[in-house]
Design a protein around this motif. Sequence first.
Motif, mmCIF file in Angstrom:
data_model
loop_
_atom_site.group_PDB
_atom_site.id
_atom_site.type_symbol
_atom_site.label_atom_id
_atom_site.label_comp_id
_atom_site.label_asym_id
_atom_site.label_seq_id
_atom_site.Cartn_x
_atom_site.Cartn_y
_atom_site.Cartn_z
ATOM 1 N N LEU A 4 0.837 -1.203 0.000
ATOM 2 C CA LEU A 4 0.000 0.000 0.000
ATOM 3 C C LEU A 4 0.875 1.258 0.000
ATOM 4 O O LEU A 4 0.605 2.214 -0.735
ATOM 5 N N LEU A 5 1.936 1.238 0.819
ATOM 6 C CA LEU A 5 2.808 2.409 0.916
ATOM 7 C C LEU A 5 3.548 2.654 -0.397
ATOM 8 O O LEU A 5 3.607 3.776 -0.884
ATOM 9 N N ILE A 6 4.069 1.590 -0.978
ATOM 10 C CA ILE A 6 4.877 1.768 -2.191
ATOM 11 C C ILE A 6 3.988 2.095 -3.399
ATOM 12 O O ILE A 6 4.360 2.901 -4.245
ATOM 13 N N ALA A 7 2.805 1.479 -3.442
ATOM 14 C CA ALA A 7 1.911 1.745 -4.581
ATOM 15 C C ALA A 7 1.400 3.179 -4.554
ATOM 16 O O ALA A 7 0.990 3.715 -5.591
ATOM 17 N N GLY A 8 1.423 3.796 -3.383
ATOM 18 C CA GLY A 8 0.942 5.179 -3.289
ATOM 19 C C GLY A 8 2.076 6.195 -3.331
ATOM 20 O O GLY A 8 1.840 7.401 -3.264
ATOM 21 N N ASP A 9 3.301 5.727 -3.447
ATOM 22 C CA ASP A 9 4.462 6.612 -3.401
ATOM 23 C C ASP A 9 4.770 7.167 -4.803
ATOM 24 O O ASP A 9 5.280 6.458 -5.666
ATOM 25 N N ARG A 10 4.476 8.457 -5.005
ATOM 26 C CA ARG A 10 4.646 9.062 -6.340
ATOM 27 C C ARG A 10 6.120 9.143 -6.744
ATOM 28 O O ARG A 10 6.438 9.051 -7.929
ATOM 29 N N SER A 11 6.983 9.276 -5.735
ATOM 30 C CA SER A 11 8.411 9.377 -6.079
ATOM 31 C C SER A 11 8.930 8.042 -6.613
ATOM 32 O O SER A 11 9.918 7.989 -7.332
ATOM 33 N N PHE A 12 8.240 6.972 -6.276
ATOM 34 C CA PHE A 12 8.672 5.636 -6.718
ATOM 35 C C PHE A 12 7.872 5.156 -7.935
ATOM 36 O O PHE A 12 8.431 4.599 -8.873
ATOM 37 N N MET A 13 6.555 5.398 -7.884
ATOM 38 C CA MET A 13 5.674 4.856 -8.927
ATOM 39 C C MET A 13 5.349 5.874 -10.018
ATOM 40 O O MET A 13 4.750 5.531 -11.036
ATOM 41 N N GLY A 14 5.703 7.165 -9.778
ATOM 42 C CA GLY A 14 5.427 8.200 -10.768
ATOM 43 C C GLY A 14 3.948 8.303 -11.067
ATOM 44 O O GLY A 14 3.109 8.239 -10.166
ATOM 45 N N GLU A 15 3.618 8.380 -12.351
ATOM 46 C CA GLU A 15 2.209 8.565 -12.749
ATOM 47 C C GLU A 15 1.353 7.322 -12.460
ATOM 48 O O GLU A 15 0.140 7.362 -12.544
ATOM 49 N N PHE A 16 2.026 6.201 -12.129
ATOM 50 C CA PHE A 16 1.267 4.962 -11.895
ATOM 51 C C PHE A 16 0.973 4.719 -10.410
ATOM 52 O O PHE A 16 0.521 3.649 -10.015
ATOM 53 N N ALA A 17 1.236 5.731 -9.594
ATOM 54 C CA ALA A 17 0.939 5.605 -8.160
ATOM 55 C C ALA A 17 -0.578 5.545 -7.948
ATOM 56 O O ALA A 17 -1.360 5.925 -8.830
ATOM 57 N N ASN A 18 -0.980 5.073 -6.767
ATOM 58 C CA ASN A 18 -2.409 4.987 -6.456
ATOM 59 C C ASN A 18 -3.108 6.322 -6.642
ATOM 60 O O ASN A 18 -2.589 7.354 -6.203
ATOM 61 N N GLY A 19 -4.287 6.284 -7.261
ATOM 62 C CA GLY A 19 -5.123 7.476 -7.339
ATOM 63 C C GLY A 19 -5.913 7.597 -6.045
ATOM 64 O O GLY A 19 -5.721 6.816 -5.100
ATOM 65 N N ARG A 20 -6.856 8.552 -6.013
ATOM 66 C CA ARG A 20 -7.638 8.765 -4.780
ATOM 67 C C ARG A 20 -8.466 7.542 -4.398
ATOM 68 O O ARG A 20 -8.558 7.163 -3.235
ATOM 69 N N LEU A 21 -9.090 6.951 -5.425
ATOM 70 C CA LEU A 21 -9.980 5.803 -5.154
ATOM 71 C C LEU A 21 -9.182 4.614 -4.604
ATOM 72 O O LEU A 21 -9.565 4.010 -3.598
ATOM 73 N N ALA A 22 -8.053 4.331 -5.266
ATOM 74 C CA ALA A 22 -7.218 3.198 -4.821
ATOM 75 C C ALA A 22 -6.677 3.462 -3.421
ATOM 76 O O ALA A 22 -6.595 2.550 -2.581
ATOM 77 N N THR A 23 -6.303 4.723 -3.155
ATOM 78 C CA THR A 23 -5.776 5.074 -1.827
ATOM 79 C C THR A 23 -6.866 4.867 -0.772
ATOM 80 O O THR A 23 -6.627 4.247 0.279
#
Lengths: 150, 406
Positions: B358-377
């Motif tokens: 959850l933390l990594i999927a929401g991390d924009r510095s790591f996932m860039g544009e593919f990070a979790n959006g609001r709904l996924a978060t």
Amino acid sequence: MRGSGDKRLRTGAAALLLTALAVAASGCGDLSNDELNRGVESLSALAAQGQLVASGVARDATKSTYARVMAKTLGGEAEHEAEKLADATPEEGIADQRDAAVAVAGEIAGLLSELQTYPGDERHGALVQKHLEEAQEKADAIVARLSGDA
Amino acid sequence: MKTILKIALGIIAAIGGFLDIGDLVFTTQAGALFRYDLLWAVVLGVVGIAIYAEMTGRVAAVSGRPVFDVIRMRLGFGLGLGALIASTIVNLLTVAAELGGIAIVLELLFDAPYDMFVVTAAIALVVIVALLPFGGIERVFGYGGLLMLVVIATVVHQGPEWGDVARGFVPSLSSSTLYLYFVVGVFSAALMPYEAHFYSSGAIEEGWTEKNLKENRLNAFIGYALGGLLSIGLVIASGFLFHPLGVEPSDLGTVALPMQGAFGETGLLLALGGMLFCVSGAAIDSSFAASYNVAQFLGWEWGRYKGPRKAPRFTASWLVFVLLGVAIAQSGINPVEITEYSVVLAVVALPLTYLPVLLIAGDRSFMGEFANGRLATFFGWLYFAVIVVLALAAIPLLLATNGGGG
């Protein structure tokens, strides 16, 4: 110092052992009404499951290996329940119900053993199904008596 | 056209590969004991695994890092080691339960000794893994598992009161500890940690990149959702047949009885065949998950696609897990009991598996544009809260209900 400590330890252990033996010998029941009730409910459930397997045999709607293995497994569980109940010391006032439960468990195990022997015989299947239904009614009647509903 | 076909085949495999012994046992028992009352818990679990599978697949495709890499990266060595030990115990119990499950189904089909079939099952799995490519293994068991669609046909044939069924989808809690134990069990059976470990490592085995994100989303949301229908079907079929009769299923063979009741020997054989594919597929997934975790945590070369020569320690650890699974399955403990313990203990390991994801999927510095959006978060954290609550309740409920024995 150490010697007196060892002595106290030995005396304590002996007292504990004697208390345990006295409790066991006094005949205080280790099978309560609730536990017996749960055991008999399990028997009723096994009889119900056995009826479904027997129904498949009676209707020639099953595979004989499946019916045989299921009958063996369920029969083993009924036998185990019978042994468990027979080995336990019932608390006061439920000895008769315990004996009745052991008899029903033996009956269910016997019927399932018959199904295990004839897993492809429709006539036997129908008979076992009918008798398991009766055994389940007996188990349910014991549950009712234990719960004070009968 | 080729891409669409590939995606469709992936979804079909995900449907057929959805069930494992935990789902088979817990959903059937839940239906027998509580009729349709726990259908909502099945849906809760299915949505949860879809959300987290999508996240793990996305992280793997974008970063090239599987779940256990992420766990160690985010939790550090100490907590990561804790997560490794917890999930390895659960995975090992799952491997044993699935091998035991295969042996039970074979025993029901061929009436030979259980112990012999445990060994036969293990040998067969080793041969299959040695001969088939990774994608092939997934497809064979996924498609074979589709035989379990007979459950849906059984439900239609039974014709339950659909109003009663619909009421089961409305969440309800009860003060009964047994009911709460089954809420935990049904939820956890859908979200077993090995599924996330296998899914993300599988994405790397298949060489997923950002181009596969659509496939990942469809696999997770459509494949798992449709696969979840099989779990729902099992609850309904069991609730319809077993609940009124007072049957308490304690054997894997009982799972097939509703299908026999509806379609006779054909229904029985389809159900047993489907169960065989499902538990065999899950045995491979969980044993791979166990060795993926160890290899990824310790930094070994890993991957089925690399073969034993390029990833010898990974291959050896996989064989060790299979052998240990055989030993546990042959220990005399009923595989259904092993399943119950593995599923409930898995809940305790779930937070350590899903928090780093959850933390990594929401991390924009790591996932860039593919990070979790609001709904996924939102849903990710909501589910994490549910997981934590159930993790805290799992062990007390296991003890209070005597392992579901009431």
